[in-house]
Enzyme design. Sequence first.
Site, PDB file in Angstrom:
ATOM      1  CE  LYS A   1      -3.728   2.270   2.733  1.00  0.00           C
ATOM      2  NZ  LYS A   1      -4.406   2.370   3.908  1.00  0.00           N
TER       3      LYS A   1
ATOM      4  CE  LYS B   1      -6.604   1.357  -0.364  1.00  0.00           C
ATOM      5  NZ  LYS B   1      -7.120   1.300   0.828  1.00  0.00           N
TER       6      LYS B   1
HETATM    7 ZN   LIG Z   1      -5.782   3.522   8.363  1.00  0.00          ZN
END
Ligand SMILES: [Zn+2]
Length: 328
Positions: free
Chosen positions: A199, A252
């Site tokens: 992420k 992501k």
């Molecule tokens: Zn968070």
Amino acid sequence: MRKLVNRPRRLRSSPAIRNLVRETQLSAHDFVLPLFVSEKLEERRAIASMPGVFQFSLKEIVDEAQRAQDSGLQAILLFGIPAEKDEQASGAYAENGIIQKALRAIKTKCPDLVAITDVCLCEYMSHGHCGVTRIDGDHFHVLNDESVDLLVKTALSHAKAGADMLAPSDMMDGRVGAIREALDVNGFQETGIMSHAAKFASSFYGPFREAAESPPQFGDRRSYQMDCANVDEALREVALDVAEGADIIMIKPALPYIDILWRVRERFGQPTAVYHVSGEYAMVKAAAQKGWLDEKRVVLEILTGIQRAGADIILTYHAKDVARWLKV
Ligand SMILES: [Zn+2]
């Protein structure tokens, strides 16, 4: 007449032939719809920067989950907005927290819908960071192991309330292994983990912070989310989550990181998800509202591209629309 043996255009000559040789097929079964449920609301509230996306009340979230299932989707990802925030994120693991209540209600009405929950602390922390913080003068630290303890409590409480799968999004080190161990010890061997393995600290999360009411009150998230410049580090992060027991790994955001997706899918061969995030959604919506892009065609092209690059699962706010488009 030219003597051409190879004429690739033969395979593009009609819709039926193009369908025969099409390599990537979108299916509603591959999408996960993110949903927001707020403890503070009696009626849905529109998210201004994400047209078509709402925060739902506890009562409405059940109907929205049902509508998602009726549209052909099989899975949702739940984010909660608590009435109160504090410095220990106690709403995240409260037995009667907003996610726990929503899960019980949704699983009662839609037992076959796969309920995935966001496991993080930022929506529940008064300071909006994804972990426990300590301030030293002008510096703040997000404490890893203390945060993991709270994430484990949160994950367990979601599992008890009926979550099928947990999606830790915090990016603390070692949280997947800690959650897996706690689930197994407590009899939740069947509860899965979809880890936010790579992420990135991204500006594309902007609209989400309005939707989840979780902007950090100070500093930023770059000490735990990844630097957008790094790919080897992403592969190391994914390797760690796989070793710690993640069932599905997630990248992501989506489009700016599509090279990471490709490499992760090639290297690990694991079920791989991609989160097409709020800012990516907002860009398409804004351009479509101005008449600058054809929304349906652009969305289908984007999602086909993400799937072609290796995504088995796509989390997207477009999911309900796409499920409808694919039916006709
Ligand atoms: Zn968070």
